[in-house]
Structures are given as structure tokens and as C-alpha cells.
Design a protein around this motif. Structure first.
Motif, PDB file in Angstrom:
ATOM      1  N   TYR A   1       0.834  -1.192   0.000  1.00  0.00           N
ATOM      2  CA  TYR A   1       0.000   0.000   0.000  1.00  0.00           C
ATOM      3  C   TYR A   1       0.876   1.252   0.000  1.00  0.00           C
ATOM      4  N   GLY A   2       0.368   2.309  -0.625  1.00  0.00           N
ATOM      5  CA  GLY A   2       1.097   3.570  -0.632  1.00  0.00           C
ATOM      6  C   GLY A   2       2.335   3.560  -1.503  1.00  0.00           C
ATOM      7  N   VAL A   3       2.309   2.777  -2.576  1.00  0.00           N
ATOM      8  CA  VAL A   3       3.447   2.707  -3.487  1.00  0.00           C
ATOM      9  C   VAL A   3       3.422   3.932  -4.406  1.00  0.00           C
ATOM     10  N   ARG A   4       4.523   4.648  -4.453  1.00  0.00           N
ATOM     11  CA  ARG A   4       4.603   5.817  -5.337  1.00  0.00           C
ATOM     12  C   ARG A   4       5.139   5.385  -6.690  1.00  0.00           C
ATOM     13  N   VAL A   5       4.300   5.524  -7.711  1.00  0.00           N
ATOM     14  CA  VAL A   5       4.681   5.188  -9.081  1.00  0.00           C
ATOM     15  C   VAL A   5       5.008   6.480  -9.810  1.00  0.00           C
ATOM     16  N   HIS A   6       6.256   6.626 -10.229  1.00  0.00           N
ATOM     17  CA  HIS A   6       6.708   7.829 -10.936  1.00  0.00           C
ATOM     18  C   HIS A   6       6.505   7.611 -12.441  1.00  0.00           C
ATOM     19  N   TRP A   7       5.753   8.490 -13.072  1.00  0.00           N
ATOM     20  CA  TRP A   7       5.471   8.361 -14.498  1.00  0.00           C
ATOM     21  C   TRP A   7       6.469   9.170 -15.314  1.00  0.00           C
ATOM     22  N   TYR A   8       6.826   8.652 -16.487  1.00  0.00           N
ATOM     23  CA  TYR A   8       7.760   9.389 -17.340  1.00  0.00           C
ATOM     24  C   TYR A   8       7.468   9.110 -18.815  1.00  0.00           C
ATOM     25  N   ARG A   9       7.823  10.088 -19.632  1.00  0.00           N
ATOM     26  CA  ARG A   9       7.660   9.973 -21.086  1.00  0.00           C
ATOM     27  C   ARG A   9       8.794   9.113 -21.629  1.00  0.00           C
ATOM     28  N   LEU A  10       8.430   8.048 -22.316  1.00  0.00           N
ATOM     29  CA  LEU A  10       9.422   7.085 -22.785  1.00  0.00           C
ATOM     30  C   LEU A  10       9.970   7.424 -24.168  1.00  0.00           C
ATOM     31  N   ASP A  11       9.147   8.022 -25.015  1.00  0.00           N
ATOM     32  CA  ASP A  11       9.481   8.091 -26.437  1.00  0.00           C
ATOM     33  C   ASP A  11       9.824   9.492 -26.941  1.00  0.00           C
ATOM     34  N   ARG A  12      10.146  10.429 -26.038  1.00  0.00           N
ATOM     35  CA  ARG A  12      10.531  11.750 -26.523  1.00  0.00           C
ATOM     36  C   ARG A  12      11.967  11.680 -27.044  1.00  0.00           C
ATOM     37  N   ALA A  13      12.153  11.982 -28.323  1.00  0.00           N
ATOM     38  CA  ALA A  13      13.465  11.840 -28.948  1.00  0.00           C
ATOM     39  C   ALA A  13      14.325  13.102 -28.823  1.00  0.00           C
ATOM     40  N   GLU A  14      13.683  14.267 -28.796  1.00  0.00           N
ATOM     41  CA  GLU A  14      14.412  15.535 -28.734  1.00  0.00           C
ATOM     42  C   GLU A  14      13.803  16.418 -27.653  1.00  0.00           C
TER      43      GLU A  14
END
Length: 210
Positions: A42-55
Motif C-alpha cells: 500500500y502507498g506505493v509511489r509510481v513515478h510516471w515518465y515519457r518514454l518516447d521523446r526523442a528531442e
């Protein structure tokens, strides 16, 4: 666990004479329950990020302070870092998708720009070994950009901790001779509240006293 979406202000304006809108980038995360090896955390922090930004969205020199003076390794880490942050539009798209599809809320913090001390992505001062959640590879993913998440269950409340806490409260009520019947669900709610609000958790002592 539901959290209201909000964006925290920060960073330096790049507007000139009020005519241009400054570029704003965000760190985004959700607080979730996670199943791992038949244990619920419980209370797991999931950090989201953009995977496919090339520039980068603008010249990297505008995003990272003193970029041209950094060594090659630090420049690469800095570039990898800024490519993974989200724009406000991407944050709102992710927020809508996660709320409708997974019942999760998104919290976003604006990144102060330019970044003064780039560390690269997936860096933790506590030495966690992060695991990855391939959100964009799941069936039914509908966003036009790819988002992954990373997380660690280190220090999170687990199902076994909840069970120990419930047993502790039950024994405490017995010792206090409280006759009112309190449901297991209510006791679990108390254990979770104590963890999230006070950082308290019940662990069992080993039989050898350690």
C-alpha cells in the motif's frame, strides 16, 4: 488510495514582455496499491515518465544550467532527465486516462528550470532498485505518447504488516476489556490510517527476542 490532482508551481519564467508562455515541465506520480509475489503493498509511489521523446522541447542549454560546461557523461544524464519529464498537456492526458482506466489520481510537481544539478533519471538517494511498469504496453492504452512508470516497494505498508496490526489491535481491545465488536475491515482501516498519517507500522518480534 485516491488523491486529488494538483500542480505545484515552480521554475523560472521564460516569457518575454508577457508575449510568450514559458515552457513548463513536470514530475508526475500516483499513489497505488501493488501486487508483488502474492503480497499487496500500500502507498506505493509510481513515478510516471515519457518514454518516447526523442528531442528536448527547446534547446537543452535552456533546460539545464551550464550545460555546455558539463562533462559528456553528465550532459547525457541531463538530456535523459529532461526528455522524461511531462508537459502540462501530457500530465492532463495521463491524469484523465489513469482516472478513467485504473481509478488512480495524478500528482504533478513543476520542475524548476533550468535544472541546476542534473542527476539523470531513476536516481534515488536511498539506493532503491526500481521496478518498471510498462503502462503504454498494456491492452487498451489510448494516449498518443508512451508512458512508463518506475517504483519501489521499499518501506511501503504490506499485507502481512496489516494482518499483524489487526491482530495487535484485537489483543489490545481484549486487554482493555472492550466488549464492542469491531470488524476486521475497520481495524484494517485504522492500521492504514496510522501508517499514512503517522508513519506507524506493526512488526512481529522474532521468538529469539530480536
Amino acid at each position: 488510495m485516491r488523491r486529488r490532482f494538483h500542480v505545484l508551481p515552480g521554475g523560472k519564467s521564460a516569457a518575454v514582455g508577457g508575449a510568450l508562455q514559458p515552457l513548463r515541465l513536470y514530475r508526475a506520480y500516483s499513489i497505488a496499491e501493488m501486487e508483488k509475489e502474492d503480497v499487496t503493498y500500500y502507498g506505493v509511489r509510481v513515478h510516471w515518465y515519457r518514454l518516447d521523446r526523442a528531442e528536448p522541447l527547446t534547446a537543452v542549454e535552456n533546460l539545464v544550467a551550464g550545460y555546455d560546461k558539463l562533462d559528456q557523461i553528465t550532459q547525457r544524464q541531463a538530456l535523459e532527465e529532461v526528455l522524461r519529464y511531462l508537459t502540462e498537456e501530457e500530465v492532463w492526458g495521463l491524469r484523465t486516462y489513469l482516472r478513467e482506466r485504473h481509478g488512480l489520481e495524478v500528482i504533478a510537481e513543476e520542475v524548476p528550470l533550468p535544472i541546476e544539478v542534473p542527476t539523470g533519471p531513476f536516481r534515488s538517494p536511498y539506493g532503491e532498485v526500481f521496478e518498471f511498469l510498462e503502462l503504454s504496453e498494456q491492452p487498451g492504452y489510448a494516449l498518443p505518447f508512451r508512458i512508463w512508470g518506475y517504483y519501489s516497494v521499499r518501506g511501503c505498508l504490506s499485507g502481512p504488516n496489516v494482518a499483524k496490526g489487526v491482530r495487535f489491535l484485537q489483543k489490545a481491545l481484549e486487554k482493555l476489556k472492550v466488549t464492542k465488536n469491531v470488524s476486521t475491515k475497520d481495524l484494517e482501516g485504522v492500521i492504514k490510517a496510522l501508517y499514512f498519517e503517522e508513519g506507524l507500522v506493526v512488526t512481529a518480534r522474532n521468538r529469539d527476542g530480536s
